[in-house]
Structure formats: structure tokens, C-alpha cells
Motif scaffolding. Structure first.
Motif, PDB file in Angstrom:
ATOM      1  N   GLY A 104     -88.326  27.542  56.474  1.00 51.49           N
ATOM      2  CA  GLY A 104     -87.244  26.568  56.520  1.00 51.49           C
ATOM      3  C   GLY A 104     -87.117  25.850  55.185  1.00 51.49           C
ATOM      4  O   GLY A 104     -88.091  25.714  54.438  1.00 51.49           O
ATOM      5  N   TYR A 117     -86.774  23.022  58.872  1.00 52.91           N
ATOM      6  CA  TYR A 117     -85.473  23.380  58.308  1.00 52.91           C
ATOM      7  C   TYR A 117     -84.741  22.145  57.782  1.00 52.91           C
ATOM      8  O   TYR A 117     -84.794  21.071  58.397  1.00 52.91           O
ATOM      9  CB  TYR A 117     -84.592  24.051  59.366  1.00 52.91           C
ATOM     10  CG  TYR A 117     -85.018  25.441  59.762  1.00 52.91           C
ATOM     11  CD1 TYR A 117     -84.391  26.559  59.227  1.00 52.91           C
ATOM     12  CD2 TYR A 117     -86.046  25.628  60.689  1.00 52.91           C
ATOM     13  CE1 TYR A 117     -84.774  27.838  59.605  1.00 52.91           C
ATOM     14  CE2 TYR A 117     -86.430  26.901  61.067  1.00 52.91           C
ATOM     15  CZ  TYR A 117     -85.791  28.008  60.526  1.00 52.91           C
ATOM     16  OH  TYR A 117     -86.181  29.271  60.892  1.00 52.91           O
ATOM     17  N   PRO A 154     -84.655  30.268  52.936  1.00 51.26           N
ATOM     18  CA  PRO A 154     -84.608  29.953  54.373  1.00 51.26           C
ATOM     19  C   PRO A 154     -83.978  31.101  55.164  1.00 51.26           C
ATOM     20  O   PRO A 154     -83.042  31.747  54.683  1.00 51.26           O
ATOM     21  CB  PRO A 154     -83.711  28.707  54.432  1.00 51.26           C
ATOM     22  CG  PRO A 154     -83.722  28.143  53.045  1.00 51.26           C
ATOM     23  CD  PRO A 154     -83.872  29.312  52.138  1.00 51.26           C
TER      24      PRO A 154
END
Length: 331
Positions: free
Chosen positions: A161, A233, A131
């Protein structure tokens, strides 16, 4: 050349010398080998319980007891104090040896890891998902070092993410990923090692009404303006889950894929954003405050890889280097 040097250094460590001066006006060079140092440390770390230490070392209790006597005969002084015939604690001299033994064994283990990594002939390409929030904060040094240690292994990084990367792992689109507080911990199809633990914080302007608080409770966010990373995310889902668990309704929620944008959006405004504490070192914090939660919200980072036996040499190299590099960091 490096391999020869490492082997030479290995041989020297295997015969680590401890110099003592216990005979009047006479100096002797006394030798304790790596195995004896391991026995000494194991005994201390098992509370001087010979039976428990012998099980950990996979040797018999009599063999370990004999080794203790041999160690003390070698150095010509008592390493352990006894009480009713049992080891009870270290002597002053024993404590000195123990402290040095811990350092010697740590360096020896590090050397063995270097020798193992350098002696292989891995080459090829490995795809690793990381990420964006994590790569900048934790992985710049790691990626540079893995390249310098073996330039035959090319690591291609996919920046997505954490939630997206987790789905890619489940769907077998990638085999390696760095994930945040992942659901894969309970999935038997994956191995993992924990590599970092800190916590999330709320970032806000110092003019925000919550900026005076030393810590924030989730109910403090009722009817507040929020800016947060989008749902690709893991941080987005962690935040939403905590809102739901605490029955909190915010006034508005702006989502974005760029955390640079989120950080800029909170300056001189009432908006609040939710990001790891560790990222404050990457930004100019002038006029901005990072406030932790009353009950810490963990930012737990782990390296995951799918369980399988047919990995390429390059892929196995990546797994082994992760274990080697982050074991040192965590130690």
C-alpha cells in the motif's frame, strides 16, 4: 544495428526538408534545420516577443532577429506578419510551417531520448515500490516496455500500500516508489515527477439509495456502511481525513487488503466503497455505479526517488526512462 539506424535517422531529421512551390512553374527544395524550427516555435510560444524568446533559447536578441530574416529568405516568403516593425502573428504560410515544426520537433525529441537510452550499457537490478491499486491500472505497459528496451536491467516490484511504501522511503529501505497524494512532496530529501491525475469515486450497488445522485457530498455518507482498503494504503488515510474534515460519522467501516474483495462486497448490498475512477475498467460493472464527489477528490500519482549522486547505472536508467515514458504520456 539499432544504434546505426537511429544515428542515420537522426542525421536525416537534422536536415528536415520543407518542400515549397512558390515560383511559377518551378519547384525548389528548401531546407530549414532543427535549430531554426526550434527558434520559430519559441517565438510563437512566447507571444512573438523576440526578447522573451531569446532568453528562453539562451541566445542574443539580435541573433534571433537575424535568424528570422534568414528563415524567411530561405523559404522565399514571409513567415511572420509585422506591425510597426515588430512581429505580430503568423502568416497563413507561417502557420503551416509552425504546425509541421511542432510535429517534427516532437519526433526529434523522442528520437534523441531513444538514442540516449539505447546507447548506454546499463545493467543490474532496481527495486521499485508500487501500490497494487496503481500497478494494475497504470503500469502493466510501462513494466513490459522497460524490460523490452533493456533486458540487462531487472526491475523488481514490491507491491505494498502507498502508506507503507512512503514509510519505507522515509526509512531508506527503498529509494524508488510510486506514491498517491504523498507527504513527500514537501520533503527536500526527494525528487518527484507527476505521472497521472484523475479522481476517486464512490462505488455502490445501483440499488443503493445514493445511486440516483449525479455526485456525492461527504455529508451524504453520514450513518452509511463503508468498505475500504486498510490503513497500509494511502486511499484509507485520504478517506478518513475527508470524513474528519467534514465531521461525518459512518455507521460501520469494513477494512480489507484486497480491493477485489471490497468490490465484491458492495454488490446487492447497502455497502459503499471508495476507489479510483480508473479501476472501473478492470471490473464487471454490471449492477454497480461509480459516482464522483461534488468536490473532486484527486487521485494524484507520482514517481519519487531519493536525492543522491551515487546511483548505479541501472538506477539512473530507471529514473531517465520514467522521465522519457511519462513525458510522452503527459504531452
Amino acid at each position: 544495428m539499432i544504434h546505426k539506424f537511429c544515428c542515420s535517422l537522426k542525421n536525416r531529421l537534422m536536415h528536415q526538408t520543407i518542400i515549397c512551390n512558390y515560383k511559377s512553374r518551378q519547384r525548389e527544395v528548401l531546407i530549414m534545420n532543427i535549430l531554426q524550427l526550434k527558434y520559430l516555435v519559441a517565438i510563437v510560444e512566447n507571444g512573438f516577443n523576440i526578447t522573451q524568446a531569446s532568453k528562453e533559447l539562451f541566445i542574443s536578441q539580435p541573433a534571433l532577429s537575424k535568424s528570422v530574416s534568414q528563415m524567411e529568405a530561405t523559404v522565399n516568403f514571409m513567415i511572420f506578419e509585422r506591425h510597426k516593425g515588430r512581429l505580430s502573428h503568423l502568416t497563413v504560410d507561417g502557420q503551416i510551417i509552425y504546425d509541421h515544426a511542432k510535429r517534427v520537433l516532437s519526433e526529434y525529441d523522442e528520437l534523441m531520448g531513444i538514442i540516449e537510452l539505447r546507447s548506454r550499457s546499463e545493467e543490474g537490478e532496481v527495486v521499485l515500490g508500487i501500490p497494487p491499486l496503481v500497478i494494475t491500472t497504470l503500469f502493466t505497459d510501462f513494466l513490459n516496455k522497460i524490460k523490452s528496451k533493456n533486458d540487462q536491467v531487472k526491475v523488481t516490484v514490491l507491491e505494498y500500500g502507498g502508506h507503507t511504501l512512503e514509510e519505507m522511503m522515509k526509512n531508506e529501505k527503498i529509494n524508488f516508489a510510486i506514491l498517491v497524494d504523498s507527504n513527500l512532496y514537501q520533503d527536500d530529501h526527494f525528487n518527484f515527477i507527476d505521472i497521472h491525475l484523475s479522481e476517486f469515486a464512490l462505488y455502490m450497488s445501483r440499488n443503493n439509495e445514493l445511486a440516483s445522485k449525479k455526485s456525492i457530498h461527504w455529508t451524504d455518507l453520514e450513518n452509511k456502511d463503508i468498505a475500504i482498503v486498510d490503513d497500509t494504503y494511502s486511499a484509507h488515510h485520504i478517506f478518513q481525513n475527508h470524513l474528519s474534515e467534514n465531521n461525518v460519522k459512518v455507521k460501520s467501516m469494513l477494512t480489507a487488503s484486497s480491493w477485489d474483495y471490497l468490490f465484491a462486497s458492495i454488490k446487492d448490498q447497502d455497502t459503499i466503497t471508495f476507489l479510483p475512477i480508473a479501476i472501473q475498467n478492470l471490473f464487471n460493472m454490471k449492477g454497480i455505479k461509480a459516482t464522483p464527489f461534488t468536490e473532486p477528490v484527486p487521485w494524484k500519482i507520482s514517481f519519487f526517488w531519493r536525492k543522491r549522486i551515487n546511483y548505479t547505472s541501472a538506477q539512473n536508467y530507471l529514473i531517465d526512462y520514467f522521465k522519457f515514458y511519462f513525458k510522452k504520456k503527459l504531452d
